[in-house]
Design an enzyme around this catalytic site. Structure first.
Site, PDB file in Angstrom:
ATOM      1  N   LYS A 115       0.903  -1.244   0.084  1.00  0.00           N
ATOM      2  CA  LYS A 115       0.158  -0.060  -0.124  1.00  0.00           C
ATOM      3  C   LYS A 115       0.879   1.185   0.249  1.00  0.00           C
ATOM      4  O   LYS A 115       0.541   2.244  -0.555  1.00  0.00           O
ATOM      5  CB  LYS A 115      -0.958   0.099   0.975  1.00  0.00           C
ATOM      6  CG  LYS A 115      -1.929  -1.243   0.901  1.00  0.00           C
ATOM      7  CD  LYS A 115      -3.400  -0.687   1.548  1.00  0.00           C
ATOM      8  CE  LYS A 115      -4.374  -1.821   0.894  1.00  0.00           C
ATOM      9  NZ  LYS A 115      -5.492  -1.752   1.484  1.00  0.00           N
ATOM     10  N   LYS A 197      -3.970 -11.287  -6.948  1.00  0.00           N
ATOM     11  CA  LYS A 197      -5.267 -11.496  -6.377  1.00  0.00           C
ATOM     12  C   LYS A 197      -6.364 -10.533  -7.170  1.00  0.00           C
ATOM     13  O   LYS A 197      -6.145  -9.365  -7.107  1.00  0.00           O
ATOM     14  CB  LYS A 197      -5.206 -11.568  -4.895  1.00  0.00           C
ATOM     15  CG  LYS A 197      -5.257 -10.135  -4.313  1.00  0.00           C
ATOM     16  CD  LYS A 197      -5.733 -10.239  -2.963  1.00  0.00           C
ATOM     17  CE  LYS A 197      -5.801  -9.051  -2.012  1.00  0.00           C
ATOM     18  NZ  LYS A 197      -6.735  -8.867  -0.984  1.00  0.00           N
ATOM     19  N   LYS A 200     -10.371  -5.210  -4.883  1.00  0.00           N
ATOM     20  CA  LYS A 200     -11.241  -3.886  -5.352  1.00  0.00           C
ATOM     21  C   LYS A 200     -10.467  -2.732  -5.768  1.00  0.00           C
ATOM     22  O   LYS A 200     -10.962  -1.927  -6.257  1.00  0.00           O
ATOM     23  CB  LYS A 200     -12.046  -3.563  -3.964  1.00  0.00           C
ATOM     24  CG  LYS A 200     -12.006  -4.464  -2.958  1.00  0.00           C
ATOM     25  CD  LYS A 200     -13.125  -3.806  -1.866  1.00  0.00           C
ATOM     26  CE  LYS A 200     -12.969  -4.410  -0.302  1.00  0.00           C
ATOM     27  NZ  LYS A 200     -12.233  -3.812   0.470  1.00  0.00           N
TER      28      LYS A 200
HETATM   29  P1  ATP Z   1      -7.674  -3.902  -1.417  1.00  0.00           P
HETATM   30  O1  ATP Z   1      -7.449  -4.415  -2.662  1.00  0.00           O
HETATM   31  O2  ATP Z   1      -8.519  -2.598  -1.222  1.00  0.00           O
HETATM   32  O3  ATP Z   1      -6.716  -4.199  -0.495  1.00  0.00           O
HETATM   33  P2  ATP Z   1      -9.407  -6.397  -1.071  1.00  0.00           P
HETATM   34  O4  ATP Z   1     -10.269  -6.665  -2.165  1.00  0.00           O
HETATM   35  O5  ATP Z   1      -8.126  -7.084  -0.782  1.00  0.00           O
HETATM   36  O6  ATP Z   1      -9.019  -4.799  -1.065  1.00  0.00           O
HETATM   37  P3  ATP Z   1     -10.243  -6.618   1.688  1.00  0.00           P
HETATM   38  O7  ATP Z   1     -10.739  -5.761   2.285  1.00  0.00           O
HETATM   39  O8  ATP Z   1      -8.854  -6.510   2.079  1.00  0.00           O
HETATM   40  O9  ATP Z   1     -10.203  -6.868   0.210  1.00  0.00           O
HETATM   41  O10 ATP Z   1     -10.731  -7.871   2.269  1.00  0.00           O
HETATM   42  C1  ATP Z   1     -11.769  -8.467   2.705  1.00  0.00           C
HETATM   43  C2  ATP Z   1     -11.746  -9.769   2.905  1.00  0.00           C
HETATM   44  O11 ATP Z   1     -11.961 -10.470   1.644  1.00  0.00           O
HETATM   45  C3  ATP Z   1     -10.370 -10.298   3.425  1.00  0.00           C
HETATM   46  O12 ATP Z   1     -10.773 -11.756   4.502  1.00  0.00           O
HETATM   47  C4  ATP Z   1      -9.786 -11.117   2.493  1.00  0.00           C
HETATM   48  O13 ATP Z   1      -8.817 -11.968   2.812  1.00  0.00           O
HETATM   49  C5  ATP Z   1     -10.762 -11.252   1.498  1.00  0.00           C
HETATM   50  N1  ATP Z   1     -10.386 -11.505   0.031  1.00  0.00           N
HETATM   51  C6  ATP Z   1     -10.170 -10.191  -0.749  1.00  0.00           C
HETATM   52  N2  ATP Z   1      -9.749 -10.344  -1.819  1.00  0.00           N
HETATM   53  C7  ATP Z   1      -9.904 -11.938  -1.898  1.00  0.00           C
HETATM   54  C8  ATP Z   1      -9.506 -12.721  -3.107  1.00  0.00           C
HETATM   55  N3  ATP Z   1      -9.195 -12.253  -4.323  1.00  0.00           N
HETATM   56  N4  ATP Z   1      -9.591 -14.150  -2.945  1.00  0.00           N
HETATM   57  C9  ATP Z   1      -9.843 -14.536  -1.652  1.00  0.00           C
HETATM   58  N5  ATP Z   1     -10.441 -13.710  -0.605  1.00  0.00           N
HETATM   59  C10 ATP Z   1     -10.229 -12.305  -0.719  1.00  0.00           C
END
Ligand code: ATP
Ligand code: LTN
Length: 336
Positions: A115, A197, A200
């Site tokens: 980040k 991965k 969002k």
């Molecule tokens: P950002 O991209 O803003 O960091 P993010 O999409 O990774 O966000 P988080 O808010 O960090 O989302 O995660 C919320 C939950 O979703 C966490 O438990 C995280 O492990 C899970 N998660 C996020 N992305 C994935 C993914 N691609 N596959 C499986 N689980 C995920």
């Protein structure tokens, strides 16, 4: 332990639009296990401001997320669903835990490094101490288990280290939590780059399926998903794009990888991608409908928000008072 059940805590940030990765990696598992535990599911809006947020957007996304928790099947009477910012004990315990966390430990966090690289113009102290607030979230409720995606393992480890460090000085104050990893969907990858991965905050909207995407968009994104030139449907690390699509299909249909490979034996990628799109839409469209139905009932949602913040505050303050006493803060003087 409450009412003979173990306690579970998890949370999601109200930043960006939720993706299928969030749903399959987190929300869906939350619903599956919610009956077995006393659950606290927070919309962690205080974590969200570690990167700049537009106030109106943050407010709106936080409410949508809270509504989605319920739409996905978490009963707000049996699960405590609340905004982190409504329970001030989170910030208070985070401060205390900051004093039990080392810079060196925080420096090793890969999410911070990622980040910081992404937001080089705003590497604030909150971004650095993000894992400490997360530890406070979990430890306040004496959580036994924390369901998260694999990307959050490092934060869980640091939470355990902080809890153990604190306990070794002051006695058994905190429950040391265990991670709970869902079997399927633990890591859904980007449709455009299967080495990353699905996230969002990805700039390429075609890499992610958003929970609010309509069926046509879902079908289009699945069709365009990056695969390979082998042309054979196998579940193998050598075909990461295809493997990811199989994982998505498995998570949506409950089938095993072997069953999927057999089902599509001798068929082309086009057929398979269309089936993946259908399976995803079959999950997301009803979820969207339920979310919209709930969102329209303002009085009901407001009631849930108020009651659950009170309930969360009760448990959180119980732990906070104990911690404050242990570390030697002067006792509050009650009115005679
Ligand atoms: P950002 O991209 O803003 O960091 P993010 O999409 O990774 O966000 P988080 O808010 O960090 O989302 O995660 C919320 C939950 O979703 C966490 O438990 C995280 O492990 C899970 N998660 C996020 N992305 C994935 C993914 N691609 N596959 C499986 N689980 C995920
Ligand atoms: N850091 C997590 C969100 C989060 C969380 C938590 C998850 C904040 N506090 C406590 C589990 C328990 C994330 O980015 N997914």
């Amino acid at each position: 332990m409450l009412d003979g059940k173990k306690t579970l805590f998890s949370g999601m940030q109200a930043t960006g639009n939720l993706t299928l990765g969030n749903y399959l990696g987190a929300l869906k598992n939350w619903v599956t296990i919610s009956d077995e535990y006393n659950c606290f599911y927070s919309v962690v809006d205080m974590h969200s401001i570690t990167v700049r947020q537009d106030p109106a957007t943050l407010r709106k996304r936080a409410r949508t997320l809270l509504t989605l928790y319920i739409a996905a099947g978490l009963d707000p009477k049996r699960n405590c669903i609340y905004y982190q910012s409504h329970v001030s004990a989170h910030a208070e315990l985070a401060w205390i835990l900051n004093c039990f966390t080392y810079m060196g430990e925080l420096n090793r966090m890969t999410q911070f490094k990622d980040k910081a690289a992404k937001h080089a113009d705003n590497i604030n102290a909150g971004l650095f101490t993000y894992p400490v607030l997360m530890a406070a979230d979990i430890l306040l409720y004496q959580a036994d288990v924390v369901p998260v995606g694999i990307d959050q393992m490092q934060h869980l480890e640091i939470t355990r280290d902080i809890a153990q460090r604190f306990n070794s000085v002051y006695g058994e104050v905190f429950t040391v939590p265990e991670v709970y990893l869902g079997k399927v969907g633990a890591k859904i990858m980007s449709l455009q780059d299967p080495s990353k991965k699905m996230s969002k905050s990805d700039e390429n909207p075609n890499g992610s399926i958003y929970l609010m995407d309509d069926k046509d968009t879902i079908m289009r994104k699945c069709k365009r998903a990056v695969t390979d030139s082998e042309g054979v449907i196998r579940y193998s690390d050598e075909q990461p794009g295809l493997k990811n699509l199989i994982d998505i299909y498995r998570a949506c249909t409950g089938k095993t990888a072997d069953e999927v490979v057999r089902e599509f034996d001798g068929r082309g990628y086009g057929d398979f991608k269309a089936a993946v799109g259908e399976a995803v839409a079959a999950i997301l469209v009803p979820l969207q409908e339920e979310q919209a139905r709930l969102a329209a009932d303002k009085a009901y949602l407001d009631g849930i928000i108020r009651e659950n913040a009170e309930r969360a505050g009760y448990y959180a303050n119980k732990t906070l008072r104990k911690v404050q006493k242990k570390i030697g803060f002067p006792e509050r003087v009650r009115k005679a």
